[in-house]
Design a protein around this motif. Structure first.
Motif, PDB file in Angstrom:
ATOM      1  N   ALA A 165       3.987  -6.041  -9.289  1.00 14.81           N
ATOM      2  CA  ALA A 165       2.928  -5.493  -8.439  1.00 14.81           C
ATOM      3  C   ALA A 165       2.064  -6.633  -7.936  1.00 14.81           C
ATOM      4  CB  ALA A 165       2.078  -4.499  -9.215  1.00 14.81           C
ATOM      5  N   SER A 166       1.665  -6.516  -6.668  1.00 16.14           N
ATOM      6  CA  SER A 166       0.846  -7.552  -6.050  1.00 16.14           C
ATOM      7  C   SER A 166      -0.170  -6.892  -5.124  1.00 16.14           C
ATOM      8  CB  SER A 166       1.742  -8.496  -5.250  1.00 16.14           C
ATOM      9  OG  SER A 166       0.974  -9.396  -4.497  1.00 16.14           O
ATOM     10  N   ILE A 167      -1.409  -7.372  -5.191  1.00 13.41           N
ATOM     11  CA  ILE A 167      -2.465  -6.856  -4.314  1.00 13.41           C
ATOM     12  C   ILE A 167      -3.179  -8.031  -3.657  1.00 13.41           C
ATOM     13  CG2 ILE A 167      -4.638  -5.577  -4.165  1.00 13.41           C
ATOM     14  CD1 ILE A 167      -3.804  -4.003  -6.611  1.00 13.41           C
ATOM     15  N   ASP A 168      -3.332  -7.935  -2.344  1.00 12.71           N
ATOM     16  CA  ASP A 168      -4.182  -8.867  -1.602  1.00 12.71           C
ATOM     17  C   ASP A 168      -5.486  -8.141  -1.321  1.00 12.71           C
ATOM     18  OD1 ASP A 168      -2.236 -10.875  -1.487  1.00 12.71           O
ATOM     19  OD2 ASP A 168      -1.357 -10.019   0.321  1.00 12.71           O
ATOM     20  N   HIS A 169      -6.555  -8.541  -2.015  1.00 16.50           N
ATOM     21  CA  HIS A 169      -7.872  -7.939  -1.820  1.00 16.50           C
ATOM     22  C   HIS A 169      -8.498  -8.567  -0.578  1.00 16.50           C
ATOM     23  CE1 HIS A 169      -7.912  -6.045  -5.828  1.00 16.50           C
ATOM     24  NE2 HIS A 169      -7.190  -7.098  -6.175  1.00 16.50           N
ATOM     25  N   LEU A 170      -8.758  -7.763   0.442  1.00 15.51           N
ATOM     26  CA  LEU A 170      -9.267  -8.283   1.703  1.00 15.51           C
ATOM     27  C   LEU A 170     -10.786  -8.143   1.810  1.00 15.51           C
ATOM     28  CD1 LEU A 170      -6.422  -6.875   3.966  1.00 15.51           C
ATOM     29  CD2 LEU A 170      -6.614  -9.157   2.946  1.00 15.51           C
ATOM     30  N   ILE A 171     -11.300  -6.958   1.572  1.00 11.58           N
ATOM     31  CA  ILE A 171     -12.752  -6.730   1.534  1.00 11.58           C
ATOM     32  C   ILE A 171     -13.043  -5.751   0.402  1.00 11.58           C
ATOM     33  CG2 ILE A 171     -13.231  -7.225   3.966  1.00 11.58           C
ATOM     34  CD1 ILE A 171     -13.198  -4.246   4.542  1.00 11.58           C
ATOM     35  N   LEU A 208     -14.077   8.339   0.485  1.00 11.71           N
ATOM     36  CA  LEU A 208     -12.630   8.370   0.355  1.00 11.71           C
ATOM     37  C   LEU A 208     -12.005   7.054   0.767  1.00 11.71           C
ATOM     38  CD1 LEU A 208     -11.773  11.814   1.982  1.00 11.71           C
ATOM     39  CD2 LEU A 208     -11.794  11.272  -0.442  1.00 11.71           C
ATOM     40  N   VAL A 209     -10.942   6.710   0.050  1.00  9.64           N
ATOM     41  CA  VAL A 209     -10.091   5.592   0.440  1.00  9.64           C
ATOM     42  C   VAL A 209      -8.740   6.195   0.806  1.00  9.64           C
ATOM     43  CG1 VAL A 209      -8.888   3.532  -0.376  1.00  9.64           C
ATOM     44  CG2 VAL A 209     -11.262   3.931  -1.032  1.00  9.64           C
ATOM     45  N   VAL A 210      -8.231   5.815   1.961  1.00 12.24           N
ATOM     46  CA  VAL A 210      -6.928   6.275   2.424  1.00 12.24           C
ATOM     47  C   VAL A 210      -5.895   5.239   2.006  1.00 12.24           C
ATOM     48  CG1 VAL A 210      -5.524   6.781   4.453  1.00 12.24           C
ATOM     49  CG2 VAL A 210      -7.923   7.483   4.396  1.00 12.24           C
ATOM     50  N   ILE A 211      -4.795   5.702   1.433  1.00 13.96           N
ATOM     51  CA  ILE A 211      -3.715   4.789   1.061  1.00 13.96           C
ATOM     52  C   ILE A 211      -2.460   5.213   1.807  1.00 13.96           C
ATOM     53  CG2 ILE A 211      -2.303   3.836  -0.795  1.00 13.96           C
ATOM     54  CD1 ILE A 211      -4.606   4.528  -2.710  1.00 13.96           C
ATOM     55  N   ARG A 238      -4.013  -4.888   0.911  1.00 10.20           N
ATOM     56  CA  ARG A 238      -2.579  -4.680   1.143  1.00 10.20           C
ATOM     57  C   ARG A 238      -1.896  -4.955  -0.188  1.00 10.20           C
ATOM     58  NH1 ARG A 238      -4.142  -6.957   6.088  1.00 10.20           N
ATOM     59  NH2 ARG A 238      -3.569  -5.645   7.848  1.00 10.20           N
ATOM     60  N   ALA A 239      -0.840  -4.195  -0.481  1.00 13.94           N
ATOM     61  CA  ALA A 239      -0.208  -4.346  -1.789  1.00 13.94           C
ATOM     62  C   ALA A 239       1.274  -4.016  -1.711  1.00 13.94           C
ATOM     63  CB  ALA A 239      -0.895  -3.419  -2.797  1.00 13.94           C
ATOM     64  N   THR A 240       1.996  -4.444  -2.735  1.00 12.98           N
ATOM     65  CA  THR A 240       3.409  -4.087  -2.889  1.00 12.98           C
ATOM     66  C   THR A 240       3.685  -3.794  -4.358  1.00 12.98           C
ATOM     67  OG1 THR A 240       4.107  -6.379  -3.184  1.00 12.98           O
ATOM     68  CG2 THR A 240       4.212  -5.498  -0.937  1.00 12.98           C
ATOM     69  N   SER A 241       4.686  -2.946  -4.575  1.00  9.82           N
ATOM     70  CA  SER A 241       5.182  -2.661  -5.922  1.00  9.82           C
ATOM     71  C   SER A 241       6.704  -2.644  -5.858  1.00  9.82           C
ATOM     72  CB  SER A 241       4.731  -1.282  -6.412  1.00  9.82           C
ATOM     73  OG  SER A 241       3.340  -1.200  -6.512  1.00  9.82           O
TER      74      SER A 241
END
Length: 180
Positions: free
Chosen positions: A100-106, A114-117, A147-150
């Motif tokens: 798993a990888s996450i790029d935290h942008l803001i 709400l957060v939309v995914i 942005r993220a990936t799994s």
């Protein structure tokens, strides 16, 4: 109270009591792509909870993984029956996160109802597949939080070993495959 689907709701309608998970078709990156070949994107909404926040008033980075898990579970398990990937020996019985990888942008700051995914498949291999995610502000979708990936591996709960994707799983995942 009838819950609206993502097709019936606009961002100005969203409040803390309305959240939708649905399958939506996104605009293609290339105009050459026809509507019949447009990949699906799964949309899931997460309501920010008070205990998700840290001392700085924004969502703690560990919670991002929990949000992504909620979206992933909604796609693969909640909608699994609709997609034809449930039953003995299917992904609804077992899938593990290999990476798993996450790029935290803001940062996601309070208040944010709400957060939309948005989730889609970015790679399908023989015994694994990759989901990609985009976390957005429900009030302003131009604000991308992360942005993220799994990388996910189907898992046989009887043998406790990884297994190959079935043809049905590959076909279903292919509906969500966005070519890079």
């Amino acid at each position: 109270f009838k819950q609206k689907t993502a097709y019936e709701i606009s961002t100005r309608d969203w409040s803390s009591d309305v959240c939708s998970s649905d399958l939506v078709v996104r605009e293609p990156d290339s105009l050459a792509t026809t509507v019949a070949h447009m990949p699906l994107t799964h949309r899931y909404c997460v309501q920010i909870r008070w205990d998700d926040l840290d001392l700085f008033g924004h969502v703690n980075n560990v919670q991002y993984h929990a949000y992504l898990q909620e979206a992933r579970v909604d796609l693969l398990f909640t909608h699994g029956a609709e997609l034809g990937i449930t039953g003995p020996g299917s992904m609804s019985e077992g899938v593990v996160v290999a990476a798993a990888s996450i790029d935290h942008l803001i940062p996601i700051e309070f208040p944010c109802a709400l957060v939309v995914i948005d989730t889609w498949v970015s790679r399908i291999g023989g015994a694994s597949f990759t989901l990609s995610y985009r976390m957005l502000d429900s009030a302003d979708e131009s604000r991308v939080y992360a942005r993220a990936t799994s990388v996910l591996v189907p898992f046989d709960t009887t043998t406790h070993k990884s297994r190959r994707l079935t043809d049905t799983e590959r076909e279903v995942l292919g509906r969500y495959l966005h070519e890079a």
